[in-house]
Design an enzyme around this catalytic site. Structure first.
Site, PDB file in Angstrom:
ATOM      1  N   SER A 134      -1.422   2.437   1.610  1.00  0.00           N
ATOM      2  CA  SER A 134      -1.897   3.184   2.788  1.00  0.00           C
ATOM      3  C   SER A 134      -3.401   3.138   3.006  1.00  0.00           C
ATOM      4  CB  SER A 134      -1.430   4.637   2.709  1.00  0.00           C
ATOM      5  OG  SER A 134      -0.083   4.723   3.071  1.00  0.00           O
ATOM      6  N   LYS A 137      -4.481   2.068   6.391  1.00  0.00           N
ATOM      7  CA  LYS A 137      -4.669   2.965   7.534  1.00  0.00           C
ATOM      8  C   LYS A 137      -6.145   3.129   7.913  1.00  0.00           C
ATOM      9  CE  LYS A 137      -0.374   5.568   6.802  1.00  0.00           C
ATOM     10  NZ  LYS A 137       0.166   4.897   5.618  1.00  0.00           N
ATOM     11  N   SER A 321      -1.211  10.636   5.636  1.00  0.00           N
ATOM     12  CA  SER A 321      -0.731   9.259   5.498  1.00  0.00           C
ATOM     13  C   SER A 321       0.571   9.035   6.251  1.00  0.00           C
ATOM     14  CB  SER A 321      -0.556   8.897   4.017  1.00  0.00           C
ATOM     15  OG  SER A 321      -0.746   7.526   3.804  1.00  0.00           O
TER      16      SER A 321
END
Length: 487
Positions: A134, A137, A321
């Site tokens: 993640s 992101k 997330s």
């Protein structure tokens, strides 16, 4: 990262003085290091280092005609050459290499940069591209702010259909569209677009139109053509859907595809648009739902609702997330740039957005926007360069600093790092976890007050013990501060 239950509470911003007045959009070589003037160096060692080597390292300028060697490379200095007399360099005697090379750190890749000067003070396999989890992101949300803009909102609309008694609900990509009653519990607590509102507008417009009011409203058709291609990335694990971390990606869905709209982690539907259409039909009192359709040319608009702005949507993607929000943003960036409407467009669209910030994206392999795919590859050095770039207040994406999880306080770092002696809020960073990697990338205010930017990845078949090793590396970096050595 997505594969854990994470709680949202109020975000505490990273310190506001981390960015200076310089530009970090292009790479600059480090200041030259003086190798003459031995006596001056001895005096600096005796007088400047006696105080413990605190503060930032700023190399002295080379004099014309003096021989000098090139200094360390920089990852986008945040401040131009100081106007005051340069300070002595800190004594770099504190190492993280023992914990970075420990067995639990697996194949560790990392880089640490002096946030103020842009000097790289530690690196280990920093140019090798690795899976991101993640941490991806950070790339996705930066692209969204830079391309879409912070005020961009996503519409969901309803039109009168071509068949008597039919309406067409047209998805624009808003995964936060709420199925719940206005004011009812929802994970997307700030959602401004609801099926309840959309249905009320539709019923009112239908009843007030003489050409429609004499016919019962009986059928809901679905237009999800804003997104194309496969709804499920082939490299994702089906367990991520059943465990509650992501649903198939459709331009029409409600509650991020969750079965429980109020829960961050909830098993997800296999048919997002069908579930959304069924929920909408129930609101309208229509009897049939789900068939694909499109609004005819000149069709009457019966209702529309708009998502929160991108400036708010990025919060879900970073602090908790949220994978569905990240995939939505990545797809919308591609559409806005005219690159495409499917997973395959993300590689070019996100790379294009980051290139406009002066970043070298030649080493990127982007399979999705959330980081769930193990096929993603990003060098830690590029992540650090991105973080340096968005630490400047004149960059639109600098607002993302306020949405990063904070050690011991918020989001996916709420229960991490403080048990290792890191104070609350001293580290603000994006976390990441898939079966192939743990990642952590962000900023820290070290024990000695110095500011560091970092990107760390523990690569391999990971277990919770490997996350502990990653946190130990971050905690040691916090302890070292300005004395961090590259050995």
């Amino acid at each position: 990262m997505a594969r854990r239950h994470e709680t949202r509470i109020a975000q505490v911003p990273f310190g506001g003085d981390m960015a200076g007045s310089g530009s970090a959009r292009t790479r600059r070589p480090g200041a030259g290091r003086l190798i003459g003037f031995a006596l001056a160096g001895v005096l600096a060692l005796g007088a400047g280092f006696a105080a413990g080597g605190g503060g930032f390292a700023v190399a002295a300028p080379a004099f014309a005609g003096e021989a000098h060697e090139l200094g360390p490379k920089t990852l986008g200095a945040v401040r131009e050459t100081p106007v005051e007399a340069p300070a002595a360099e800190p004594v770099r005697t504190c190492s993280i290499e023992d914990v970075a090379s420990a067995g639990a750190a697996l194949d560790f890749h990392g880089v640490v940069v002096d946030t103020q000067s842009g000097e790289t003070v530690y690196e280990r396999k920093a140019t090798d591209a690795v899976p991101t989890a993640s941490v991806m992101k950070l790339l996705t949300t930066t692209a969204a702010i830079e391309v879409l803009g912070p005020d961009f909102r996503i519409p969901t609309r309803v039109y009168a259909g071509s068949e008597p008694g039919s309406v067409v609900i047209v998805g624009g990509g808003d995964v936060t569209l709420a199925s719940t009653d206005t004011g009812a519990a929802s994970y997307y607590s700030g959602a401004t677009a609801t099926l309840a509102d959309l249905a009320a507008q539709t019923r009112t417009a239908w009843a007030n139109d003489p050409s429609l009011s004499g016919t019962a409203l009986t059928q809901v058709l679905v237009d999800e053509s804003a997104f194309s291609g496969a709804e499920w990335q082939p490299s994702w694990s089906q367990a991520d859907r059943t465990d509650g971390y992501i649903s198939p990606i459709s331009a029409l869905m409600v509650d991020g595809g969750r079965q429980d709209p109020a829960s961050l982690v909830s098993p997800r539907t296999e048919d997002p648009s069908g579930a959304a259409a069924a929920a909408f039909a129930t609101r309208l009192g229509a009897s049939t739902t789900g068939a694909n359709g499109s609004a005819p040319d000149g069709a009457k608009l019966l209702g529309e609702v708009w998502s929160q702005p991108v400036s708010e949507l990025v919060h879900y993607a970073l602090i908790d997330s949220d994978n569905n929000v990240a995939e939505m943003l990545a797809r919308l960036v591609a559409i806005e740039q005219g690159v495409g409407t499917d997973f395959g467009a993300i590689q070019d669209s996100t790379s294009k957005a980051l290139t406009t910030l002066g970043l070298d994206t030649s080493g990127l392999v982007l399979a999705d926007g959330s980081g769930l795919s193990a096929d993603n590859r990003v060098p830690p050095e590029l992540v650090a360069e991105l973080l340096q770039t968005i630490s400047q207040p004149d960059v639109a994406a600098s607002q993302l600093l306020d949405d990063l999880p904070a050690s011991g306080q918020t989001g996916t770092l709420q229960s991490r790092l403080t048990p290792l002696g890191v104070p609350q809020g001293a580290i603000t960073a994006k976390t990441g976890w898939i079966n192939e990697v743990y990642g952590l990338a962000g900023y820290l205010t070290a024990a000695d007050g110095s500011r560091l930017t970092f990107a760390f990845f523990v690569v391999g078949a990971v277990t919770p013990a490997n996350r502990d090793a990653l946190d130990t590396i971050a905690a040691r970096t916090y302890s070292c501060g300005a004395s961090l050595a590259n050995w």
